[in-house]
Each structure stands twice: as C-alpha cells, then as structure tokens.
Motif scaffolding. Structure first.
Motif, PDB file in Angstrom:
ATOM      1  N   ALA A 112     -56.474 -99.500  56.772  1.00 48.08           N
ATOM      2  CA  ALA A 112     -56.180 -98.401  57.689  1.00 48.08           C
ATOM      3  C   ALA A 112     -54.934 -98.775  58.483  1.00 48.08           C
ATOM      4  O   ALA A 112     -54.555 -99.954  58.570  1.00 48.08           O
ATOM      5  CB  ALA A 112     -57.353 -98.148  58.621  1.00 48.08           C
ATOM      6  N   VAL A 113     -54.283 -97.775  59.074  1.00 49.30           N
ATOM      7  CA  VAL A 113     -53.029 -98.000  59.799  1.00 49.30           C
ATOM      8  C   VAL A 113     -53.046 -97.193  61.093  1.00 49.30           C
ATOM      9  O   VAL A 113     -53.457 -96.032  61.107  1.00 49.30           O
ATOM     10  CB  VAL A 113     -51.806 -97.571  58.958  1.00 49.30           C
ATOM     11  N   PHE A 114     -52.585 -97.809  62.167  1.00 49.00           N
ATOM     12  CA  PHE A 114     -52.316 -97.078  63.404  1.00 49.00           C
ATOM     13  C   PHE A 114     -50.890 -97.387  63.816  1.00 49.00           C
ATOM     14  O   PHE A 114     -50.570 -98.517  64.197  1.00 49.00           O
ATOM     15  CB  PHE A 114     -53.293 -97.471  64.505  1.00 49.00           C
ATOM     16  N   SER A 115     -50.003 -96.410  63.690  1.00 49.27           N
ATOM     17  CA  SER A 115     -48.587 -96.575  63.995  1.00 49.27           C
ATOM     18  C   SER A 115     -48.243 -95.763  65.230  1.00 49.27           C
ATOM     19  O   SER A 115     -48.461 -94.550  65.255  1.00 49.27           O
ATOM     20  CB  SER A 115     -47.733 -96.119  62.807  1.00 49.27           C
ATOM     21  N   ILE A 116     -47.693 -96.411  66.257  1.00 45.93           N
ATOM     22  CA  ILE A 116     -47.450 -95.720  67.521  1.00 45.93           C
ATOM     23  C   ILE A 116     -45.965 -95.491  67.759  1.00 45.93           C
ATOM     24  O   ILE A 116     -45.107 -96.195  67.224  1.00 45.93           O
ATOM     25  CB  ILE A 116     -48.050 -96.487  68.715  1.00 45.93           C
ATOM     26  N   ASP A 117     -45.663 -94.478  68.559  1.00 44.16           N
ATOM     27  CA  ASP A 117     -44.322 -94.238  69.056  1.00 44.16           C
ATOM     28  C   ASP A 117     -44.113 -95.055  70.326  1.00 44.16           C
ATOM     29  O   ASP A 117     -44.818 -94.850  71.324  1.00 44.16           O
ATOM     30  CB  ASP A 117     -44.127 -92.751  69.397  1.00 44.16           C
ATOM     31  N   VAL A 118     -43.158 -95.970  70.305  1.00 43.85           N
ATOM     32  CA  VAL A 118     -42.830 -96.721  71.510  1.00 43.85           C
ATOM     33  C   VAL A 118     -42.254 -95.759  72.550  1.00 43.85           C
ATOM     34  O   VAL A 118     -41.429 -94.898  72.229  1.00 43.85           O
ATOM     35  CB  VAL A 118     -41.826 -97.844  71.184  1.00 43.85           C
ATOM     36  N   ARG A 119     -42.692 -95.929  73.763  1.00 40.83           N
ATOM     37  CA  ARG A 119     -42.345 -94.962  74.818  1.00 40.83           C
ATOM     38  C   ARG A 119     -40.837 -94.762  74.967  1.00 40.83           C
ATOM     39  O   ARG A 119     -40.049 -95.706  74.920  1.00 40.83           O
ATOM     40  CB  ARG A 119     -42.965 -95.368  76.156  1.00 40.83           C
ATOM     41  N   GLY A 120     -40.474 -93.482  75.113  1.00 39.96           N
ATOM     42  CA  GLY A 120     -39.122 -93.107  75.448  1.00 39.96           C
ATOM     43  C   GLY A 120     -38.121 -93.123  74.316  1.00 39.96           C
ATOM     44  O   GLY A 120     -37.000 -92.645  74.472  1.00 39.96           O
ATOM     45  N   GLN A 121     -38.495 -93.652  73.163  1.00 38.07           N
ATOM     46  CA  GLN A 121     -37.515 -93.829  72.093  1.00 38.07           C
ATOM     47  C   GLN A 121     -37.506 -92.624  71.142  1.00 38.07           C
ATOM     48  O   GLN A 121     -37.552 -91.486  71.596  1.00 38.07           O
ATOM     49  CB  GLN A 121     -37.760 -95.167  71.398  1.00 38.07           C
ATOM     50  N   GLY A 122     -37.458 -92.828  69.827  1.00 36.26           N
ATOM     51  CA  GLY A 122     -37.189 -91.731  68.929  1.00 36.26           C
ATOM     52  C   GLY A 122     -38.370 -90.900  68.501  1.00 36.26           C
ATOM     53  O   GLY A 122     -38.222 -90.002  67.669  1.00 36.26           O
ATOM     54  N   GLY A 123     -39.552 -91.159  69.033  1.00 33.39           N
ATOM     55  CA  GLY A 123     -40.735 -90.414  68.637  1.00 33.39           C
ATOM     56  C   GLY A 123     -41.145 -89.377  69.654  1.00 33.39           C
ATOM     57  O   GLY A 123     -40.318 -88.829  70.380  1.00 33.39           O
TER      58      GLY A 123
END
Length: 316
Positions: A112-123
């Motif tokens: 399984a995978v949990f991929s997060i958007d780092v705050r403030g960046q490109g997500g």
C-alpha cells in the motif's frame, strides 16, 4: 587505486565537525509531544484510478497548526489480503504527491502507498503557519530565525503525522510500515526516522537536509534560498545557522534505529556527496548505500529494483 575508488574511500571516512544545539534533545521531545497532542482528524474519500484492483482514496489530515495536509492512499486490493505493508512517500522540492499511477511498482510488489503533498509546494496542501517575517524565493526560509517557527519544523511534523495516520488504517500492518522519498523526500525519510516516526524502515534517495551549515554555501538546490537570505541579512547568519542545525540529518543520524537504504550521486551539486555521507556515516543501525559515480541529482535506471528488493527484505 582509481580516482573513483579513492573518492569513495574518502567519503566513507568523512566525519566533519557539526554544530549541535545544546538543547537538541529537549527541542525534539517538545516537538514530538506537540505533534501527537493534537488529533489528526483524518478523512478519506474514494477517488478514481485506471489501475485495476486498486482502492484509491483522497486523504486529508491536519498538521499541528491546523493546515489540511492532502495525500493519496492506495491499497492493492487485487491481492485479497486482510493487512498490507505500506510505504509513506515524500516528494522532492516543489513537487507533489503525484497520481496513483505513479506508484504501480509499489502496488504490484504488494505494498500500500500513502503519498502526501508537502505543505505550500506544488500540490493541493496550503500552509496556515503564521509568517512573522519575510522569506526569500520558495519556502525554506519561512520562520528561518526560530526553530520553533521554522518551515522545516512544520513539514517534518506533517511527515511524522502521515505515518501516524497510516498506522490507524485497518488495512495496514503496523509492523510493516516504511518511509521513502528522494531529494527533499529523502531528507524527510531520514529525519523522521531519527526523531520519532513509528515506522520500521526507510529509503532515502539522494537526500537533502544533510550537513546543512556546509551545504547552505555549497549546493545549487533549495538551500541556496537560505544562502540568499543570509546574503540579505548577514547580521542574522549565526541565528539562521543555529535554526537549521535542529533539522540537520548529520546531527541527528546517530538516533536512527531502523534499517536504511540511501543513494548518492558523486556528481550531485544539489545534494552533494559530502553532505550525504556526513549523515550516512553517522547512522548506527543496519544501513546500505548505493553510489552512482557518473550521476548528478538522480539515481541509476536499475535503482528501482534495488529499492524494491530492500523493501521486500523488510516486510516479507
């Protein structure tokens, strides 16, 4: 002995003096207590993916300052298991969590995978942390004069809370959770392993956040923002270098207690080998480093297999 052999030998013997804050232990004790004192308040909602047999979810949980942190949570249900090992994935600087399809190699390997958007960046993740002073260019100089208000503290605690969220999921075997990332993500994978993440292994490719007081003045990556800040405010140099020392993997590496895979490119000017080895050499736990003599800020084409084989040894 060839030049490359001599270079690698010298790097393995690289133990530079480090700037270690006197209150480092107290700082991280307080930060971890703050990190886990506040509820995650996580939610997950089904999302579409063309990957057959994969359950995909849009996840939102809260950072310690209330910032909603967005991520993709993926489960290889086609395997029909009750519990799965999981990788918590951190992306590189200015990047994003990506699409579910980017992680097919993990899913086909039973993870399984949990991929997060780092705050403030490109997500999709913003940043609600108060900003009391100015910043230069991107994000890393936000709050750079105070470790308690630093952007580094914010996104490191977000990364730790991502692990905590995964451990609450009913499909996940909590004994088989690891972290992985490259560049910024590799630095995060190392530091959460050093300061209290509840996971059992780490993959840190071409990691940032290493030997920071040297790297600020010797790299071409995100740390040039800090050099620029010091150039504008030279009277604050000592304060800034003190702040970043709390988040330096070279300073914290000897706290790592889990197996770690690291990679490095000998021509890398973004995360130079001198910085990476300054941290790697101080890791006391089981460790492995993959060295790419002709690569800059990248790994070799066969490295994905090395990563998957390392992970398999940890979880199967």
């Amino acid at each position: 002995m060839t030049f490359i052999e001599t270079r690698i030998k010298d790097l393995h013997a690289h133990f530079p003096d480090l700037n270690v804050p006197k209150d480092l232990d107290a700082f991280w004790t307080d930060v971890l207590a703050e990190t886990r004192r506040k509820p995650l308040s996580g939610t997950r909602q089904a999302m579409d993916t063309p990957l057959l047999g994969v359950a995909a979810y849009e996840v939102v949980y809260l950072g310690i300052d209330g910032t909603p942190i967005h991520g993709n949570y993926l489960v290889p249900e086609f395997l029909g298991k009750e519990r799965y090992p999981c990788i918590v994935q951190y992306h590189g600087y200015t990047g994003s969590r990506g699409m579910p399809e980017n992680f097919a190699h993990y899913l086909l390997s039973g993870l399984a995978v949990f991929s997060i958007d780092v705050r403030g960046q490109g997500g999709a993740t913003g940043d609600l942390a108060p900003l009391e002073g100015g910043q230069v260019k991107g994000w890393v100089t936000r709050g750079i004069t105070d470790p308690h208000k630093s952007y580094y503290k914010s996104y490191i605690t977000d990364a730790i809370r991502a692990i905590d969220w995964v451990l609450e999921q009913p499909e996940i075997d909590p004994a088989r959770v690891g972290v992985a990332g490259g560049s910024q993500g590799g630095g995060l994978a190392l530091i959460v392993s050093a300061v209290g993440g509840r996971h059992s292994f780490a993959v840190a490719d071409i990691p940032n956040l290493c030997y920071l007081d040297w790297a600020v003045f010797n790299t071409t990556g995100s740390l040039t923002e800090i050099a620029d800040y010091i150039g504008r405010y030279p009277d604050q140099m000592e304060t800034v270098l003190n702040t970043i020392s709390y988040f330096d993997n070279a300073v914290l590496a000897d706290r790592i207690k889990i197996p770690v895979l690291v990679s490095v490119g000998l021509k890398d000017t973004v995360c130079p080998p001198e910085a990476v080895f300054a941290a790697y050499n101080r890791i006391q736990s089981q460790k492995q480093i993959e060295i790419f003599p002709s690569h800059a800020h990248a790994t070799g084409p066969k490295h994905v297999r090395t990563v998957l084989e390392f992970i398999r040894r940890q979880v199967f």
